[in-house]
Design a protein around this motif. Sequence first.
Motif, PDB file in Angstrom:
ATOM      1  N   UNK A  54       0.854  -1.207   0.063  1.00  0.00           N
ATOM      2  CA  UNK A  54       0.099   0.039  -0.032  1.00  0.00           C
ATOM      3  C   UNK A  54       0.775   1.374   0.081  1.00  0.00           C
ATOM      4  N   UNK A  55       0.405   2.260  -0.583  1.00  0.00           N
ATOM      5  CA  UNK A  55       1.316   3.480  -0.809  1.00  0.00           C
ATOM      6  C   UNK A  55       0.694   4.268   0.619  1.00  0.00           C
ATOM      7  N   UNK A  56       1.825   4.692   1.452  1.00  0.00           N
ATOM      8  CA  UNK A  56       1.430   5.540   2.542  1.00  0.00           C
ATOM      9  C   UNK A  56       1.013   6.928   2.274  1.00  0.00           C
ATOM     10  N   UNK A  57      -0.070   7.208   2.709  1.00  0.00           N
ATOM     11  CA  UNK A  57      -0.734   8.549   2.761  1.00  0.00           C
ATOM     12  C   UNK A  57      -1.819   8.690   1.570  1.00  0.00           C
ATOM     13  N   UNK A  58      -2.083   7.495   0.875  1.00  0.00           N
ATOM     14  CA  UNK A  58      -3.129   7.369  -0.151  1.00  0.00           C
ATOM     15  C   UNK A  58      -4.255   5.929   0.189  1.00  0.00           C
TER      16      UNK A  58
ATOM     17  N   UNK B 121      -3.137  -9.351  -3.158  1.00  0.00           N
ATOM     18  CA  UNK B 121      -4.684  -9.844  -3.068  1.00  0.00           C
ATOM     19  C   UNK B 121      -4.982  -9.951  -1.761  1.00  0.00           C
ATOM     20  N   UNK B 122      -3.952 -10.642  -1.067  1.00  0.00           N
ATOM     21  CA  UNK B 122      -4.307 -11.190   0.433  1.00  0.00           C
ATOM     22  C   UNK B 122      -4.046  -9.806   1.094  1.00  0.00           C
TER      23      UNK B 122
ATOM     24  N   UNK C  68      -5.656  -7.300   4.502  1.00  0.00           N
ATOM     25  CA  UNK C  68      -4.878  -6.086   5.320  1.00  0.00           C
ATOM     26  C   UNK C  68      -3.547  -6.844   5.697  1.00  0.00           C
ATOM     27  N   UNK C  69      -3.153  -8.012   5.398  1.00  0.00           N
ATOM     28  CA  UNK C  69      -1.951  -8.741   5.714  1.00  0.00           C
ATOM     29  C   UNK C  69      -1.795  -9.904   4.543  1.00  0.00           C
ATOM     30  N   UNK C  70      -0.406 -10.013   4.171  1.00  0.00           N
ATOM     31  CA  UNK C  70      -0.280 -10.948   3.246  1.00  0.00           C
ATOM     32  C   UNK C  70       0.154 -12.332   4.087  1.00  0.00           C
ATOM     33  N   UNK C  71      -0.335 -13.475   4.042  1.00  0.00           N
ATOM     34  CA  UNK C  71       0.158 -14.776   4.492  1.00  0.00           C
ATOM     35  C   UNK C  71       1.206 -15.525   3.559  1.00  0.00           C
TER      36      UNK C  71
END
Length: 157
Positions: A97-101, A126-127, A132-135
């Motif tokens: 994810x891009x911080x602030x966006x 996609x996870x 909110x987290x990749x496994x």
Amino acid sequence: KQPIGAEALFINFTFESGREVEPEVYPRPDGTVYVCGEAESIPVPPSASEVTVNEELCARIEVMAASIASSLKDAPVLSRQACYLPVGPDNSPIIGSVPGTPGLFVATGHTCWGILNGPATGKALAELIVTGKSSTVDLELYSPARFMASKMQPLQG
């Protein structure tokens, strides 16, 4: 002439000058062979019509190809092309994810390995988007946040 096998070659090549490169050789089902491996760090032009082919680098690739396989020495060159590879400033992929966006995610910078790593990157991203987290893989090392000023570490020395 012997037929060329279906294996791809990833090799280290040293020119007489001592310059080292890592060419790649890909035989194709139609009997042609794709050879690449001369890097050049230049910005991507704003338009595809502005892309140019560096003839000097292509000539070096031809020298490499002839040295790698005698069957390529007199092979006709069917095309010369330019290739732009996405790469991050630290030579690692940028995934997350891009911080602030909020809601903006990126997955880029895989260089030539994107075709191989793309499926795992897609699953991990996609996870991240859904849960909110990749496994699948820890994406922290690849986070775009590592380029934010607050994440930068002062140089030692």
